[in-house]
Design an enzyme around this catalytic site. Structure first.
Site, PDB file in Angstrom:
ATOM      1  N   ASP A 233       0.844  -1.352   0.064  1.00  0.00           N
ATOM      2  CA  ASP A 233       0.230   0.030  -0.134  1.00  0.00           C
ATOM      3  C   ASP A 233       0.711   1.278  -0.079  1.00  0.00           C
ATOM      4  O   ASP A 233       1.763   1.300   0.527  1.00  0.00           O
ATOM      5  CB  ASP A 233      -1.035   0.007   1.358  1.00  0.00           C
ATOM      6  CG  ASP A 233      -1.975   0.626   1.064  1.00  0.00           C
ATOM      7  OD1 ASP A 233      -2.098   1.941   0.665  1.00  0.00           O
ATOM      8  OD2 ASP A 233      -3.228   0.574   1.559  1.00  0.00           O
TER       9      ASP A 233
ATOM     10  N   THR B 129      -4.695   6.469  -0.360  1.00  0.00           N
ATOM     11  CA  THR B 129      -6.217   6.821   0.296  1.00  0.00           C
ATOM     12  C   THR B 129      -6.476   5.578   1.465  1.00  0.00           C
ATOM     13  O   THR B 129      -7.501   5.700   2.115  1.00  0.00           O
ATOM     14  CB  THR B 129      -7.035   6.312  -0.934  1.00  0.00           C
ATOM     15  OG1 THR B 129      -6.795   4.945  -1.369  1.00  0.00           O
ATOM     16  CG2 THR B 129      -7.188   7.254  -1.943  1.00  0.00           C
TER      17      THR B 129
ATOM     18  N   TYR C  45     -13.673   5.826 -14.304  1.00  0.00           N
ATOM     19  CA  TYR C  45     -13.620   4.640 -13.339  1.00  0.00           C
ATOM     20  C   TYR C  45     -14.379   3.352 -13.952  1.00  0.00           C
ATOM     21  O   TYR C  45     -13.700   2.180 -13.641  1.00  0.00           O
ATOM     22  CB  TYR C  45     -14.444   4.987 -11.977  1.00  0.00           C
ATOM     23  CG  TYR C  45     -14.252   3.943 -10.990  1.00  0.00           C
ATOM     24  CD1 TYR C  45     -12.751   3.821 -10.378  1.00  0.00           C
ATOM     25  CD2 TYR C  45     -15.382   3.354 -10.534  1.00  0.00           C
ATOM     26  CE1 TYR C  45     -12.985   2.783  -9.559  1.00  0.00           C
ATOM     27  CE2 TYR C  45     -15.209   2.223  -9.827  1.00  0.00           C
ATOM     28  CZ  TYR C  45     -14.090   1.922  -9.219  1.00  0.00           C
ATOM     29  OH  TYR C  45     -13.753   0.907  -8.036  1.00  0.00           O
TER      30      TYR C  45
END
Length: 335
Positions: free
Chosen positions: A45, A49, A158
């Site tokens: 990660d 976010t 998206y």
């Protein structure tokens, strides 16, 4: 959470990589895997976010390894996949509005980053990749319920990215003989879903507003319907997909939902009742790219993965609100 396992065979010999493991869904997957004795759980990660605090409850677990890195870097993906048996790919720049605001970044992370992960999994001979797709791929299709074989034209960057993921996954599976399974998530909600993120989901925003005594905002008339799905059902689907042995279940995409749709106003009323608050919401114009209705046909996931959602939307809302309320109390005590 997760006291009852969704798998029947031991996972203590397996190494898992959870990309986006600091995020909402990723950290719940990490929790499940560690609770049930996975041999090793590696998190990749960049925490753009996701949140490090989501992994704090597991910090002392020797089976957990946290790698801070970006899926947009192929070398990082290759290193992260080394020695891994199963990849659970959750890393993404989520949110329809974010992709509209910055389509180039959405494409870089959600498409190029995804191809990097597939390439790394191929090169490192990972046994299986399970990845997060989205109900957004149904686009302008008005057919209900949504069936995997009938996608529409994407309405947002998206949605284009998630559809591209599915196409790339299919090509990699056929070209390189890989085992890849896609999960089309329908409005997942639950513990660790942040209301503080720039493009937070509607349910944590409702809860945060009511806990603070504010009237929340609803985009549109509130009569739009969604197949709201509690996080525990989502985790179940990932574990089933990761471990399924039926060859027919491989290299497929599946709707992951409950098969029940609810109006947004109904959801708000349930949360308001849990909070003991009656607060009239502020209605704002509908957002670009938002569809009116969504409902999943989950018969394929039931048949091939053995997926069986255990937690209904109302029960999931009750559990989630209790969690949010507890977090608020802990924060107040800390100050």
């Amino acid at each position: 959470m997760y006291s009852t396992p969704f798998h029947t065979t031991s996972i203590n010999h397996l190494t898992f990589l959870v990309t986006g493991g600091g995020g909402f869904i990723g950290s719940n997957l990490v929790e499940y895997l560690l609770l049930h004795g996975a041999g090793s759980v590696r998190v990749l990660d960049n925490f753009s976010t996701g949140f490090r605090q989501n992994l704090l409850p597991f910090a002392g677990n020797p089976a957990l390894e946290v790698v801070e890195g970006d899926i947009c870097d192929l070398a990082t993906c290759l290193a992260a996949c080394e020695g891994v048996d199963i990849v659970l790919h959750q890393a993404a720049l989520g949110s329809v509005p974010r992709s509209i605001h910055n389509p180039a970044m959405s494409n870089e992370v959600n498409v190029s980053g995804f191809v990097n992960m597939l390439t790394a999994a191929k090169d490192q001979k990972v046994k299986r990749v399970v990845y997060a797709s989205s109900s957004s791929v149904y686009g302008d299709s008005v057919t209900l319920p949504k069936v995997e074989t009938q996608v529409g034209n994407p309405l947002t960057p998206y949605a284009v990215a998630k559809r591209a993921n599915e196409l790339y996954a299919d090509v990699f599976a056929k070209t390189y003989g890989m085992e890849i399974i896609g999960l089309r998530y329908f409005n997942i909600f639950g513990n660790r879903q942040s209301p503080e993120a720039e493009y937070a989901g509607v349910i944590p925003l409702f809860m945060e507003a009511l806990l603070q005594g504010r009237a929340p905002q609803i985009n549109g008339d509130g009569l739009q319907t969604r197949d709201f799905t509690y996080i525990e059902n989502c985790v179940q689907a990932n574990i089933k997909a990761a471990l399924v042995q039926n060859p027919k279940a491989l290299n497929q995409v599946y709707n992951i939902a409950t098969g029940v749709r609810s109006k947004l106003l109904e959801v708000y009323q349930i949360i308001g009742k849990a909070a003991g608050v009656q607060q009239e919401p502020h209605f704002k114009p509908a957002r670009i790219g938002d569809i009116k209705d969504s409902l999943a046909d989950i018969s394929k996931a039931r048949a091939l993965l053995g997926y069986n959602p255990q937690v209904s939307m109302p029960e999931g809302l009750q559990r989630t609100f209790k969690w949010f309320k507890l977090q608020k109390q802990l924060l107040e005590q800390a100050h």
